[in-house]
Design an enzyme around this catalytic site. Structure first.
Site, PDB file in Angstrom:
ATOM      1  N   HIS A  54       3.747   0.090  10.945  1.00 35.55           N
ATOM      2  CA  HIS A  54       3.289   1.055   9.627  1.00 35.55           C
ATOM      3  C   HIS A  54       2.053   2.192   9.643  1.00 35.55           C
ATOM      4  CE1 HIS A  54       1.044   1.527   5.342  1.00 35.55           C
ATOM      5  NE2 HIS A  54       1.854   0.925   4.664  1.00 35.55           N
TER       6      HIS A  54
ATOM      7  N   GLY B  12      -1.803   5.808   0.200  1.00 36.10           N
ATOM      8  CA  GLY B  12      -2.630   5.476  -0.776  1.00 36.10           C
ATOM      9  C   GLY B  12      -3.727   6.437  -1.455  1.00 36.10           C
TER      10      GLY B  12
ATOM     11  N   ASN C 149       4.948  -3.590  -0.810  1.00 33.96           N
ATOM     12  CA  ASN C 149       4.259  -3.342   0.171  1.00 33.96           C
ATOM     13  C   ASN C 149       2.721  -4.001  -0.133  1.00 33.96           C
ATOM     14  OD1 ASN C 149       2.656  -4.280   3.052  1.00 33.96           O
ATOM     15  ND2 ASN C 149       2.427  -1.955   3.631  1.00 33.96           N
TER      16      ASN C 149
END
Ligand code: PGA
Length: 261
Positions: free
Chosen positions: A97, A175, A10
């Site tokens: 998401h 992340g 992604n």
């Protein structure tokens, strides 16, 4: 029957068309014998160039879209529709998401509308679910994942469920450099499989592909791929560097090889 391992990247809001082409040209050479199913969720402006490039490749690779709207056309400034995306070669859609849920206030109802539109298309889709840190800390992880699944799949008939793969992505691991342990993520993936079995029957659960996502790296990818209920990975940061993403695909190939020996 062992399923094919899915390695999905992604790119989020990264890479110009030129950068995307540079990446893909090298990547297609470096993984030319791969037995994985690769998906790259590219920014809209990169899609057409990427779909042109993969036509010449002989690995199983698809270009996906990170977002879309549930209507096909009309006065929806700034939105993009599934037919538009499929015209330029999109074959997979990403839905739910956590960054869309968090930064763009996508609700479970919106996600359900998107899933309904996506299953009517020619593309398959990856539906993301995952708990927040707060839900995890208050031991509401499974409950919130089950709620997301049920809402997203409301009114989706059994006949179309084969078009859907699920990505388990704990929001707190995206992340952040923090990952769920392979054991924790496998346990949640097994729970997801069980929820789908309850909703659609045991055969559907058996064939369902479930991916793990959240701070996957070159170093930790193998640990996840070796777990029994994880059939692939959804990778953000580590999919941006060609060398790193190729290395993850090669690791997945070594896991596939290990299973067949
Ligand atoms: P990350 O992102 O690998 O950078 O944590 C994963 C994702 O957003 O799907």
């Amino acid at each position: 029957m062992k399923k094919k391992i899915i390695i999905a990247g992604n790119w989020k809001m990264n890479k110009t068309p030129k950068e995307a082409v540079d990446f893909l040209e090298k990547f297609l050479i470096n993984v030319k014998d791969s037995k994985c199913k690769v998906i790259l969720f590219a920014p809209f402006v990169d899609i057409e160039k990427c779909t042109d490039l993969i036509r010449k490749s002989n690995i199983d690779i698809k270009i996906g879209a990170q977002n879309f709207y549930w209507e096909d056309s009309g006065a929806y400034t700034g939105e993009i529709s599934v037919p538009m995306l499929e015209t330029i070669g999109v074959q997979t859609l990403l839905v739910g998401h956590s960054e869309r849920r968090m930064h763009f206030m996508e609700t479970d109802k919106d996600i359900n509308k998107k899933v309904k539109r996506a299953v009517k298309s020619n593309s398959d889709l990856i539906l993301c679910v995952g708990e927040t840190l707060e839900q995890k800390n208050s031991e509401k992880g499974q409950e919130s994942v089950m709620f997301q699944l049920k809402s997203a799949l409301e009114d989706i008939p059994k006949s179309l469920i084969h078009k859907i793969h699920i990505a388990y992505e704990p929001a707190w691991a995206i992340g952040t450099g923090k990952t769920a342990t392979p054991y924790e993520s496998d346990k949640m993936c097994r729970f997801i499989r069980m929820c789908i079995e309850k909703m659609y029957g045991s055969e559907i659960g058996l064939y369902l592909n479930i991916l793990y996502g959240g701070s996957v790296s070159e170093e930790n990818c193998k640990n996840f791929l070796e777990m029994s209920d994880i059939n692939g990975l959804l990778i953000g940061g580590a999919s941006l560097q060609e060398k790193c993403f190729s290395s993850i695909v090669r690791t997945a190939d070594s896991v596939i090889k290990g299973r067949t020996e």
